[in-house]
Design a protein around this motif. Sequence first.
Motif, mmCIF file in Angstrom:
data_model
loop_
_atom_site.group_PDB
_atom_site.id
_atom_site.type_symbol
_atom_site.label_atom_id
_atom_site.label_comp_id
_atom_site.label_asym_id
_atom_site.label_seq_id
_atom_site.Cartn_x
_atom_site.Cartn_y
_atom_site.Cartn_z
ATOM 1 N N LEU A 260 0.592 7.047 -6.656
ATOM 2 C CA LEU A 260 -0.498 8.070 -6.750
ATOM 3 C C LEU A 260 -0.100 9.363 -6.550
ATOM 4 O O LEU A 260 -0.626 10.359 -7.318
ATOM 5 N N ARG A 261 0.792 9.829 -5.504
ATOM 6 C CA ARG A 261 1.089 11.079 -5.286
ATOM 7 C C ARG A 261 2.123 11.391 -6.275
ATOM 8 O O ARG A 261 2.102 12.523 -6.606
ATOM 9 N N ARG B 50 -8.931 6.838 -3.378
ATOM 10 C CA ARG B 50 -8.297 5.654 -4.152
ATOM 11 C C ARG B 50 -7.775 4.635 -3.228
ATOM 12 O O ARG B 50 -7.660 3.302 -3.535
ATOM 13 N N LEU B 51 -6.905 4.869 -2.097
ATOM 14 C CA LEU B 51 -6.272 3.875 -1.331
ATOM 15 C C LEU B 51 -7.506 3.153 -0.655
ATOM 16 O O LEU B 51 -7.231 2.022 -0.335
ATOM 17 N N ILE C 43 -6.908 10.757 -3.442
ATOM 18 C CA ILE C 43 -5.906 9.941 -3.064
ATOM 19 C C ILE C 43 -6.125 9.198 -1.900
ATOM 20 O O ILE C 43 -6.174 7.938 -1.951
ATOM 21 N N ALA C 44 -7.136 9.711 -0.857
ATOM 22 C CA ALA C 44 -7.426 8.937 0.304
ATOM 23 C C ALA C 44 -8.517 8.056 -0.214
ATOM 24 O O ALA C 44 -8.634 6.773 0.168
ATOM 25 N N GLU D 30 0.790 4.151 -2.622
ATOM 26 C CA GLU D 30 0.432 5.795 -2.295
ATOM 27 C C GLU D 30 1.472 6.470 -2.922
ATOM 28 O O GLU D 30 1.119 7.613 -3.460
ATOM 29 N N ILE E 158 0.801 -1.181 0.146
ATOM 30 C CA ILE E 158 0.006 -0.272 0.078
ATOM 31 C C ILE E 158 1.057 1.237 0.019
ATOM 32 O O ILE E 158 0.461 2.339 -0.673
ATOM 33 N N GLU F 290 -5.630 15.327 -2.012
ATOM 34 C CA GLU F 290 -5.454 14.423 -0.958
ATOM 35 C C GLU F 290 -6.757 13.569 -0.981
ATOM 36 O O GLU F 290 -6.845 12.580 -0.321
#
Length: 208
Positions: free
Chosen positions: A135-136, A149-150, A146-147, A132, A128, A143
């Motif tokens: 993605l960043r 998607r995670l 991204i959160a 992450e 993970i 943000e």
Amino acid sequence: MSQTNGTIFIVVAPSGAGKTSLVSALLQAEPSVELSVSYTTRAPRQGEENGKHYHFSDRATFENMIATGDFLEYAEVYGNYYGTSKRWLRERLAAGRDILLEIDWQGARQVREVFPDAVSVFILPPSIAVLEARLRGRATDSEEVIARRLSEARAEIDQVAEYDYLIVNDDFEQARLDLISVIRSQRLRGERQCRHHQAAIAAMQTPA
């Protein structure tokens, strides 16, 4: 509906796992595999072409297509619809073409219900934390996105046991070779080879 000629290959992965790059590399190595072009209600990204990357549609049109049964599978992901044309897929399979579906886990489940012989592949990130970082590294998402998607990635990874093959995309070149190997191994299965080479095999068999 039964799969009698071509083979359906399903590739699923969390956002950021490298699915798009791996699929692109696969299609270059195996140009006879056709990528199913999905319908979507999301806006085109820079460089994307209608009919090549997606069939871009407004929400009302897409929902009308749902109502008329035009999709083999569809799902709403991050607020946008994605779907696979039922008629196009039937036609290409009947013509003996191998079709690759690059879809999410919900769509994959729907396809496997109709085509239980479909070959499914899950692309897994090494961790993970790596996901992450990828993605960043895109520098395109907030943000909040991204959160989300995670969180979705964890839910997708919960489904890995449903898939025929699992490829960890830690080293891209190895993952590329692994994905190509899946396609080639399926094409060499005995029943498919016997069907494709029926005349040649019959000519070499012992006369009755």
